[in-house]
Design a protein around this motif. Structure first.
Motif, mmCIF file in Angstrom:
data_model
loop_
_atom_site.group_PDB
_atom_site.id
_atom_site.type_symbol
_atom_site.label_atom_id
_atom_site.label_comp_id
_atom_site.label_asym_id
_atom_site.label_seq_id
_atom_site.Cartn_x
_atom_site.Cartn_y
_atom_site.Cartn_z
ATOM 1 N N ILE A 152 0.857 -1.189 0.000
ATOM 2 C CA ILE A 152 0.000 0.000 0.000
ATOM 3 C C ILE A 152 0.887 1.230 0.000
ATOM 4 O O ILE A 152 1.632 1.482 0.960
ATOM 5 N N SER A 153 0.826 2.003 -1.060
ATOM 6 C CA SER A 153 1.677 3.187 -1.182
ATOM 7 C C SER A 153 1.059 4.366 -0.452
ATOM 8 O O SER A 153 -0.150 4.417 -0.213
ATOM 9 N N HIS A 154 1.903 5.304 -0.113
ATOM 10 C CA HIS A 154 1.470 6.483 0.646
ATOM 11 C C HIS A 154 0.833 7.517 -0.269
ATOM 12 O O HIS A 154 1.326 7.781 -1.373
ATOM 13 N N GLY A 206 -3.473 9.204 14.596
ATOM 14 C CA GLY A 206 -3.456 8.649 13.254
ATOM 15 C C GLY A 206 -4.075 7.273 13.124
ATOM 16 O O GLY A 206 -3.910 6.617 12.091
ATOM 17 N N THR A 207 -4.807 6.823 14.152
ATOM 18 C CA THR A 207 -5.407 5.493 14.097
ATOM 19 C C THR A 207 -6.855 5.526 13.608
ATOM 20 O O THR A 207 -7.516 4.487 13.570
ATOM 21 N N GLY A 208 -7.364 6.690 13.267
ATOM 22 C CA GLY A 208 -8.718 6.776 12.721
ATOM 23 C C GLY A 208 -9.796 6.846 13.774
ATOM 24 O O GLY A 208 -10.959 6.508 13.504
ATOM 25 N N LYS A 209 -9.462 7.323 14.973
ATOM 26 C CA LYS A 209 -10.464 7.406 16.046
ATOM 27 C C LYS A 209 -11.580 8.370 15.677
ATOM 28 O O LYS A 209 -12.770 8.037 15.789
ATOM 29 N N ASN A 237 -4.780 0.538 17.659
ATOM 30 C CA ASN A 237 -3.372 0.976 17.624
ATOM 31 C C ASN A 237 -2.718 0.866 16.252
ATOM 32 O O ASN A 237 -1.497 0.958 16.157
ATOM 33 N N VAL A 238 -3.492 0.670 15.186
ATOM 34 C CA VAL A 238 -2.908 0.642 13.844
ATOM 35 C C VAL A 238 -2.863 2.074 13.315
ATOM 36 O O VAL A 238 -3.899 2.728 13.168
ATOM 37 N N VAL A 239 -1.662 2.567 13.051
ATOM 38 C CA VAL A 239 -1.447 3.960 12.654
ATOM 39 C C VAL A 239 -1.467 4.080 11.131
ATOM 40 O O VAL A 239 -0.675 3.428 10.437
ATOM 41 N N TYR A 240 -2.366 4.899 10.619
ATOM 42 C CA TYR A 240 -2.496 5.064 9.170
ATOM 43 C C TYR A 240 -1.891 6.371 8.665
ATOM 44 O O TYR A 240 -1.799 6.574 7.459
ATOM 45 N N ARG A 241 -1.510 7.256 9.553
ATOM 46 C CA ARG A 241 -1.037 8.574 9.128
ATOM 47 C C ARG A 241 0.459 8.585 8.841
ATOM 48 O O ARG A 241 0.904 9.057 7.800
ATOM 49 N N GLN A 242 1.274 8.069 9.752
ATOM 50 C CA GLN A 242 2.709 8.331 9.714
ATOM 51 C C GLN A 242 3.517 7.273 8.956
ATOM 52 O O GLN A 242 3.104 6.116 8.832
ATOM 53 N N SER A 243 4.690 7.723 8.491
ATOM 54 C CA SER A 243 5.667 6.798 7.937
ATOM 55 C C SER A 243 6.257 5.958 9.064
ATOM 56 O O SER A 243 6.107 6.275 10.251
ATOM 57 N N ARG A 244 6.919 4.875 8.711
ATOM 58 C CA ARG A 244 7.520 4.014 9.731
ATOM 59 C C ARG A 244 8.568 4.760 10.554
ATOM 60 O O ARG A 244 8.634 4.613 11.775
ATOM 61 N N THR A 254 3.366 13.874 15.840
ATOM 62 C CA THR A 254 2.406 12.928 15.273
ATOM 63 C C THR A 254 1.410 13.598 14.332
ATOM 64 O O THR A 254 0.537 12.932 13.789
ATOM 65 N N ARG A 255 1.524 14.915 14.139
ATOM 66 C CA ARG A 255 0.718 15.573 13.106
ATOM 67 C C ARG A 255 1.326 15.338 11.732
ATOM 68 O O ARG A 255 0.650 15.529 10.716
ATOM 69 N N ALA A 256 2.604 14.995 11.672
ATOM 70 C CA ALA A 256 3.316 14.881 10.405
ATOM 71 C C ALA A 256 3.177 13.474 9.828
ATOM 72 O O ALA A 256 3.311 12.484 10.546
ATOM 73 N N ALA A 257 2.929 13.396 8.519
ATOM 74 C CA ALA A 257 2.835 12.095 7.853
ATOM 75 C C ALA A 257 4.202 11.597 7.392
ATOM 76 O O ALA A 257 4.514 10.418 7.534
ATOM 77 N N THR A 258 5.051 12.492 6.864
ATOM 78 C CA THR A 258 6.327 12.048 6.280
ATOM 79 C C THR A 258 7.521 12.865 6.753
ATOM 80 O O THR A 258 8.584 12.303 7.054
ATOM 81 N N TYR A 259 7.375 14.195 6.838
ATOM 82 C CA TYR A 259 8.515 15.061 7.091
ATOM 83 C C TYR A 259 8.349 15.792 8.421
ATOM 84 O O TYR A 259 7.296 16.371 8.699
ATOM 85 N N LEU A 260 9.416 15.780 9.221
ATOM 86 C CA LEU A 260 9.405 16.479 10.507
ATOM 87 C C LEU A 260 10.736 17.191 10.693
ATOM 88 O O LEU A 260 11.804 16.577 10.551
ATOM 89 N N GLY A 261 10.672 18.485 10.997
ATOM 90 C CA GLY A 261 11.878 19.254 11.248
ATOM 91 C C GLY A 261 11.807 19.970 12.581
ATOM 92 O O GLY A 261 10.773 20.574 12.903
ATOM 93 N N LEU A 262 12.889 19.915 13.358
ATOM 94 C CA LEU A 262 12.949 20.563 14.663
ATOM 95 C C LEU A 262 14.031 21.631 14.629
ATOM 96 O O LEU A 262 15.198 21.333 14.335
ATOM 97 N N ALA A 263 13.647 22.865 14.901
ATOM 98 C CA ALA A 263 14.600 23.975 14.915
ATOM 99 C C ALA A 263 14.755 24.494 16.337
ATOM 100 O O ALA A 263 13.757 24.781 17.007
ATOM 101 N N CYS A 264 15.997 24.598 16.806
ATOM 102 C CA CYS A 264 16.295 25.129 18.142
ATOM 103 C C CYS A 264 17.038 26.443 17.991
ATOM 104 O O CYS A 264 17.941 26.569 17.155
ATOM 105 N N TYR A 265 16.682 27.424 18.806
ATOM 106 C CA TYR A 265 17.412 28.691 18.782
ATOM 107 C C TYR A 265 18.770 28.524 19.444
ATOM 108 O O TYR A 265 19.710 29.240 19.125
ATOM 109 N N GLY A 266 18.870 27.576 20.351
ATOM 110 C CA GLY A 266 20.140 27.219 20.975
ATOM 111 C C GLY A 266 20.414 25.751 20.728
ATOM 112 O O GLY A 266 20.503 25.319 19.581
#
Length: 893
Positions: free
Chosen positions: A207-209, A246-249, A706-713, A864-876
């Protein structure tokens, strides 16, 4: 599986989709004219009830046919019954009541019907379907999830998910593109090369994304096996679905509501429970609560997929509905028509432990109210006995005996016995009132005849002492007048107001005189007495009036006594707070005006009023006479009950708030359906454990998915590690379906961004990177630490994205959704329930400092809002709490 077999599947599916759509369109256009042929001439599955025609489509309405015309089918299932016969089912989202036979013997049914269970089963499993009272077993061999779309008059189906018990799982991007390969001459190598991307690569294993290109709840026409079991539970169930993001609740919740609103999907028992009650029909008798206005708007499109009409007053935030209920229905909050309290949103007068777990505090309040209910009746009996004349003594003795038999757990019995005496009580009151009113009118007229300006002068005096301010110095004064007088519209002229206050003061002063008690010097009655001076009635007249008033005061406590079990709750709370605050229990030492209430206090008052009303409304002696004038208050309150109450993100609500919502269900149905995740609780007041749910209602079942349909592995693994890092409930960890090919990429980290501009530079470049990777612009969001940063970050990003014709939209207070081709910027507090293809955090390290208690929960919810891409930026630097996760963070994609 061979391409030829996929070709056969594609050809059949497109033929059936075209057939269903065409017949539905024809039927829709002839809805008022002559009948037309149905989808087929017979139904081989249901035997004697064959020849079900298109008239089976629900409610013989144009709407039903329009559903089929626009979305003819959402799934194809091949199943074998217990007689070893093979059937091919096509399932529509809605629009078909039971089963309709198509050309070639194939069956069309609605997913909401019993046949829809088959589409939710994994291939290789069997399920039971009830057909006209008989249960048949079907074994699912093959199923295909369809997504029909019509372009230029031709039907196609995109992103088709094919599953077979032996052949495995495949994604077929387009049936029409797949069939187009047949028209390519294999000897023409150039044509073959040119068509390779469009058709040759249209089938993939697994099943492709699907890249998220719109900010909307993921449409899931068919639920999985576990979701489907929950979805089909009886309408009178009480349930909460617990599970990771992302489990479809929420999808399950919405689809369940849509199914239960359709009377065709209710059996006889359910239909009887959901019969029209109060002022609304079943189709409109529902409420859904959500934590924020943003989620409220976000959910409306999802309801549209299920053809659920969402009127403005159906989806509510509790903050909004609390105010409406307390003001308009229960009369707790001040309005032009009554009420005595003011809601102060920022008021903080309860101890921290009460806010964390208000159950003990609420139970103490409930006990306090029950004690006051009893004491008022006991006092009423003593007063009535003292002031009774000979003809009333027998009645008063019977009333006193009833009270003496009462106890906290027997109040309903007491009210039943008192209701049987209502006629005698009212008769005695009417006689006593007539005599007393004659004396009062005489004194009023004597005063006015001595000075025609007296009441105008009294009005000015009352203005000077604040006549509209609450006066709780004599709470028993409410029993001095009939309910009809107390509840009458507020007088309009100054003289009318002054006369009303004068008569109320004389009643109070006369009663105190007769009972040989002293009225409080600070009371309004005492101030009126002092102002009148020698113009007051004589002591003998006051005593004579007082005896009649005292008798009525005592006896009125027994007239329609059950009503006061509900309406006296706000008054009881005032004395409860005063009493407990004096001893330092539950409340902080800071003084608050008696008429001011915090939101949690209003919740407690609403809950006790609702629960007490429900207790009374369940009694046969009230149900039989509910239309009687004396039960108007209960009748009006019952109009607030709804056949179905739903709650999204339930763990963000307090135990009191959830109990209020549960108490808004009808007494017969008690249909309550919620979803949430304890690991995602990002409010201080939110429920913390399962025992909170037990306190709300012992009937609430807890179901976990507990089956997650939103996120990548890879993002799911990171989210799981994050959950473990802050001690979350790892039993609620989600897992990606084994058949999913969505492995994704690692989350990335930027440190030492220094300021918003530095973070915006990095985020803008990463946004462009993502856009280059996908064919269509995906949904993207940036989360910042606080509302003050939303506009600043949006402006900085827009400046940097201008070169690629993108802009960032500030979603202030979580209320703006923006358009599809925009980057949205949110305060991290407003992100629950949303989902995006890419998410960026700006200032993770600052969030850790500003929100130390909830920082990691915010990060978990955001990640957990992100499906594929997640970036974290720190000021320090990366916060110390996240150092164990550093190895899972990359520098770039």
């Amino acid at each position: 599986m061979e391409d030829l077999q996929f070709d056969a599947l594609a050809e059949e599916a497109l033929d059936v989709i075209t057939e269903i759509s065409g017949k539905a369109e024809l039927k829709s256009s002839h809805i008022s004219g002559a009948s037309v042929d149905g989808l087929a001439s017979g139904n081989t599955l249901t035997g004697g009830s064959a020849f079900q025609q298109l008239e089976d489509i629900r409610r013989e309405s144009r709407d039903g046919y329009q559903v089929l015309r626009k979305q003819p089918a959402i799934a194809r299932v091949i199943a074998i019954d217990d007689d070893n016969r093979e059937f091919t089912f096509y399932l529509s989202r809605k629009g078909v009541k039971e089963s309709v036979t198509l050309a070639g013997g194939r069956q069309l049914a609605s997913y909401e019907s019993n046949f829809g269970r088959l589409a939710a089963l994994p291939v290789g499993e069997e399920g039971q379907v009830e057909i006209h009272g008989q249960v048949k077993t079907f074994y699912v061999v093959e199923k295909t999830m369809l997504h029909p779309r019509q372009e230029e008059g031709l039907w196609d189906s995109l992103r088709n998910e094919y599953r077979h018990e032996r052949r495995g799982t495949y994604t077929i991007e387009s049936f029409r593109r797949l069939l187009a390969k047949e028209g390519i001459d294999d000897t023409d190598e150039l044509d073959r090369l040119l068509s390779a991307d469009g058709a040759g690569e249209g089938v993939a294993h697994g099943i492709s994304h699907q890249v998220r290109t719109a900010m909307a709840l993921r449409d899931q026409p068919i639920l999985d096996k576990f979701q489907d079991e929950i979805f089909r539970l009886p309408v009178n169930s009480q349930l909460i679905i617990l599970g990771p993001p992302g489990t479809g609740k929420t999808t399950t919740l919405i689809k369940r509501l849509g199914q239960k609103l359709n009377p065709d999907n209710l059996d006889a028992m359910e239909g009887a429970l959901m019969g029209d009650e109060g002022v609304l029909t079943h189709a409109k008798s529902w409420l859904m609560f959500t934590p924020s206005d943003l989620l409220k708007e976000y959910l409306k499109e999802a309801f549209g997929h299920e053809q659920v009409v969402v009127e403005e007053d159906r989806i509510k935030t509790w903050d909004s509905y609390r105010r409406f209920l307390a003001r308009n229905t229960l009369g707790v909050l001040k309005s032009p028509n009554g009420g005595r309290f003011h809601l102060k949103e920022s008021m903080d007068n309860l101890l921290a432990e009460v806010l964390d777990d208000p159950r003990e505090w609420f139970d103490a309040f409930r006990t306090h109210h029950a004690g006051l209910v009893r004491s008022k009746l006991e006092e009423g009996a003593l007063i009535a006995i003292t002031a009774a004349t000979g003809i009333n003594e027998a009645l008063v003795d019977r009333l006193q005996a009833i009270v003496e038999r009462g106890s906290e757990d027997r109040w309903v019995v007491v009210y039943r016995e008192l209701d049987a005496l209502e006629g005698e009580i009212r008769s005695s009151l009417d006689v006593a009132k007539t005599a007393t009113e004659r004396f009062l009118k005489q004194e009023r007229n004597t005063l006015y005849n001595s000075d025609k300006a007296i009441f105008a002068q009294l009005s000015k005096f009352l203005d000077s002492i604040g006549q509209d301010e609450d006066d709780d110095s004599d709470e028993d004064a409410e029993f001095d007048e009939d309910e009809s007088e107390v509840d009458a519209p507020v007088a309009q002229t100054d003289v009318q107001r002054a006369v009303k206050v004068y008569l109320a003061a004389i009643r109070t002063l006369a009663r105190y005189k007769y009972l040989k008690r002293s009225v409080s010097k600070e009371s309004r009655a005492a101030k009126v007495r002092d102002w009148l001076g020698e113009r007051m009635p004589s002591d003998d007249v006051l005593t004579q009036i007082g005896q009649g008033i005292a008798f009525q005061n005592g006896l009125r406590r027994f007239s329609n006594a059950s009503k006061r079990f509900v309406i006296d709750v706000p008054q009881s709370y005032r004395s409860f707070r005063k009493e407990r605050q004096a001893v330092g229990a539950f409340f902080s030492g800071e003084f608050q005006p008696p008429s001011h209430l915090s939101p949690t206090e209003v919740d407690a008052i609403i809950l006790l009023m609702l629960r007490n009303a429900r207790q009374l409304l369940s009694q046969s002696f009230i149900v039989r006479e509910l239309e009687a004038p004396r039960f108007q208050t209960l009748r009006n309150l019952s109009d607030a009950f709804r056949n179905q109450v739903m709650v999204d993100e339930a763990t963000d609500f307090s135990v009191l708030q959830l109990a209020c919502m549960e108490s808004l269900t009808t007494l017969k149905g008690r249909s309550f359906f919620a979803c949430g995740d304890f690991n995602q609780r990002i409010t201080r007041l939110g429920i913390r454990s399962s025992d909170h749910l037990e306190w709300v209602s012992s009937a609430i079942q807890q179901k976990s998915i507990n089956v997650v349909y939103r996120q990548s592995r890879r993002l799911n693994q990171f989210s799981s590690s994050l959950l473990e890092s802050f001690g979350g409930d790892v039993r609620a960890l989600g897992s990606v379906p084994q058949e999913s090919t969505h492995d994704g990429v690692a989350p990335i980290l930027l440190e030492n961004a220094i300021d918003v501009d530095g973070a915006a530079d990095w985020i803008a470049n990463r946004i462009i990177d993502v856009w280059r990777t996908v064919s269509l612009f995906p949904t993207m969001a940036v989360f910042v630490n606080g509302e003050s940063e939303v506009k600043q970050m949006a402006a900085a990003l827009s400046k940097r994205l201008e070169a690629v014709n993108l802009r960032a939209i500030p979603c202030e207070d979580g209320k703006a959704l923006g358009d599809g081709n925009e980057v949205r910027v949110f305060d991290v507090r407003h992100i629950k329930g949303l989902e995006f293809e890419a998410v960026f955090f700006a200032g993770v390290d600052h969030l850790a400092v500003d929100q130390p208690a909830l920082f990691q929960r915010y990060l978990y919810v955001g990640a957990t809002r992100a499906a594929t891409y997640l970036g974290l930026a720190c000021y320090g630097h990366l916060p110390a709490q996240l150092e164990p996760l550093r190895d899972g963070l990359a520098e770039s994609w």
